[in-house]
Design an enzyme around this catalytic site. Structure first.
Site, PDB file in Angstrom:
ATOM      1  N   GLY A 148      -0.866  44.883   6.822  1.00 59.98           N
ATOM      2  CA  GLY A 148      -0.331  45.523   5.632  1.00 59.98           C
ATOM      3  C   GLY A 148      -1.354  45.531   4.510  1.00 59.98           C
ATOM      4  N   CYS A 149      -1.053  46.296   3.470  1.00 63.82           N
ATOM      5  CA  CYS A 149      -2.008  46.466   2.371  1.00 63.82           C
ATOM      6  C   CYS A 149      -2.159  45.189   1.542  1.00 63.82           C
ATOM      7  CB  CYS A 149      -1.609  47.652   1.510  1.00 63.82           C
ATOM      8  SG  CYS A 149       0.112  47.664   0.955  1.00 63.82           S
ATOM      9  N   TYR A 150      -1.052  44.669   1.028  1.00 62.54           N
ATOM     10  CA  TYR A 150      -1.140  43.419   0.269  1.00 62.54           C
ATOM     11  C   TYR A 150      -1.728  42.288   1.121  1.00 62.54           C
ATOM     12  CZ  TYR A 150       1.803  45.122  -3.652  1.00 62.54           C
ATOM     13  OH  TYR A 150       2.316  45.788  -4.742  1.00 62.54           O
ATOM     14  N   THR A 152      -3.842  42.354   3.474  1.00 64.31           N
ATOM     15  CA  THR A 152      -5.288  42.517   3.637  1.00 64.31           C
ATOM     16  C   THR A 152      -6.032  41.988   2.413  1.00 64.31           C
ATOM     17  OG1 THR A 152      -5.068  44.430   5.113  1.00 64.31           O
ATOM     18  CG2 THR A 152      -7.150  44.197   3.915  1.00 64.31           C
ATOM     19  N   ALA A 153      -5.630  42.425   1.230  1.00 69.51           N
ATOM     20  CA  ALA A 153      -6.311  41.992   0.007  1.00 69.51           C
ATOM     21  C   ALA A 153      -6.181  40.492  -0.209  1.00 69.51           C
ATOM     22  CB  ALA A 153      -5.750  42.749  -1.195  1.00 69.51           C
TER      23      ALA A 153
END
Length: 345
Positions: A148-150, A152-153
Site C-alpha cells: 500500500g501507499c502509506y 511503503t512510505a
C-alpha cells in the site's frame, strides 16, 4: 516482450499503470478490463494516452487473461482473491495492487476488510512486494502483493532503525498526509474540490486498514512485536504522501551515525534517496516518479529520531512499484520504464 493484462483499468492506479507501461520497452499491454466501461476506447477515457493505445476496455475474460505473461490487478479488495487461483493454475504471474494478499493473518484481514478471505493458500504463498526488503523472493514469485501507499512510505522510513535495533519498537509514531487521489476515483461528496479545498483533516485516527500492514512489515524488520501509532491525513492536493515518523533512540550517542547508516542501507537502492541530514523532502520532488526521498532530523538534545519520507502515492505507492516488481520478476533492469524524473512545477 512481456504480454501484460490489467484487471480494473478505470481507476487512478489503472491509468498510472497504462501511462508507465506505454513507454516500457519490454512490456505490451494486450488487454485491460472494466465491466462498467467495456467497449470504450482507452484513449477516450484517458486523453493523455491518445496515440499510445488502440485498446478498448473489455469484460474480464479468463481465456484472454490466461494468455498473458503477467496480470496486474488494480481492483477493489475482494476481486483478486476470487480470480487469482484460476490464473495461477494457468501459470500466469500476478502483481496485485489491491490489499487481498498483503496480510498473512487472514483473521486480521477479514476484520479490516469486512469479508472472509477466499484464497487462503495463495495468501500464504504470496510475496509481499517491497523490493528494498524482498527482492530475491519477488524474483521467483508467481504472486506478488504490491504494498500500500502509506505502508511503503512508513516502512522505508523506519527500516534502518528497526533492522539495527536502535530504537524502542514499542513507541513508533507515523503521522502521514496524502493527496486526494489516494481515496480512488469514485465520486464521493467528501472528496469534491469544494469539500477538501482549503481544508486539512485527519481521518481513520481510531484505526486505518493500512495499520496492520504497517505493523506486519515493521515487526518483520524489528524481529519482534512493535507498537505503532498511525494517523493519516487528507490534504488538498492531487497526489503525494509525506510521512513524518518518530522513534525513540535507545542510545542518544547513536545519532552521530544515523545518517551514515541510512546512506549505507539504501546506497544500492535505485529508488530511495537519502537526503542530507536536516533536509525537508517535498512531495513535488517525487510527483510522477518512482522515488522515495527521506531525511533525518533531531531537535536539540532530544533522543527522538524524526524521519521525513515522501513518495507519489500513485507511483512508488502503487503503479510504479508494481512495474518495479514486474521488472524484478522477469529479470529485467529494475529501473526499466521508471527512470523519468519528477514533474516540476
Amino acid at each position: 516482450m512481456i504480454k501484460v493484462g490489467i484487471v480494473g483499468g478505470t481507476g487512478y492506479t489503472g491509468v498510472e499503470l497504462l501511462r508507465i507501461l506505454a513507454t516500457h520497452p519490454e512490456a505490451e499491454v494486450i488487454c485491460i478490463t472494466s465491466r462498467s466501461e467495456a467497449g470504450m476506447p482507452v484513449a477516450d477515457m484517458y486523453p493523455n494516452l491518445r496515440g499510445h493505445y488502440e485498446l478498448e476496455f473489455s469484460e474480464p475474460d479468463a481465456s484472454v487473461l490466461a494468455s498473458c505473461d503477467l496480470v496486474f490487478f488494480a481492483t477493489p479488495h475482494g476481486v483478486a482473491m476470487r480470480m487469482v487461483p484460476e490464473l495461477m493454475a494457468s501459470g500466469v504471474r500476478v502483481v496485485d495492487l489491491s490489499a487481498d494478499f498483503r496480510l498473512k493473518d487472514l483473521d486480521t484481514w477479514a476484520n479490516w476488510y469486512g469479508m472472509p478471505h477466499e484464497s487462503a493458500d495463495w495468501a500464504e504463498k504470496a510475496v509481499y512486494g517491497l523490493p528494498e526488503v524482498a527482492r530475491d523472493a519477488i524474483r521467483d514469485a508467481q504472486l506478488v502483493a504490491n504494498p500500500g501507499c502509506y505502508p511503503t512510505a512508513v516502512q522505508l522510513g523506519f527500516l534502518p532503525l528497526l533492522e539495527q535495533g536502535l530504537v524502542n519498537p514499542a513507541r513508533l509514531i507515523a503521522d502521514a498526509k496524502s493527496g486526494a487521489s489516494g481515496a480512488g476515483r469514485q465520486g464521493k461528496i467528501g472528496m469534491l474540490h469544494g469539500e477538501i479545498g482549503e481544508s486539512f483533516k485527519a481521518y481513520g485516527a481510531s484505526g486505518h486498514r493500512h495499520l496492520p500492514e504497517i505493523r506486519q512489515g515493521l515487526t518483520a524488520a524489528a524481529g519482534k512485536g512493535v507498537g505503532v501509532t498511525f494517523v493519516p491525513h487528507l490534504i488538498p492536493m492531487i497526489r503525494g504522501i509525506e510521512a513524518t515518523l518518530y522513534a525513540e533512540l535507545d542510545n542518544p550517542q547513536d545519532f552521530d551515525r544515523l545518517q551514515a547508516l541510512y546512506e549505507a542501507r539504501y546506497k544500492d537502492e535505485p529508488f530511495v534517496d537519502v537526503m542530507p541530514f536536516g533536509s525537508h523532502p517535498e512531495t513535488r520532488s517525487v510527483r510522477g516518479a518512482n522515488h522515495c526521498r527521506m531525511a533525518l532530523h533531531r531537535q536539540e538534545d532530544s533522543n527522538i529520531v524524526i524521519v521525513s519520507s515522501v513518495i507519489d502515492n500513485l507511483v512508488k505507492g502503487a503503479a510504479g512499484q508494481a512495474v518495479q516488481n514486474m521488472n524484478i520478476m522477469f529479470s529485467l533492469d529494475e529501473t526499466m520504464g521508471l527512470n523519468a524524473p519528477a514533474l516540476l512545477p
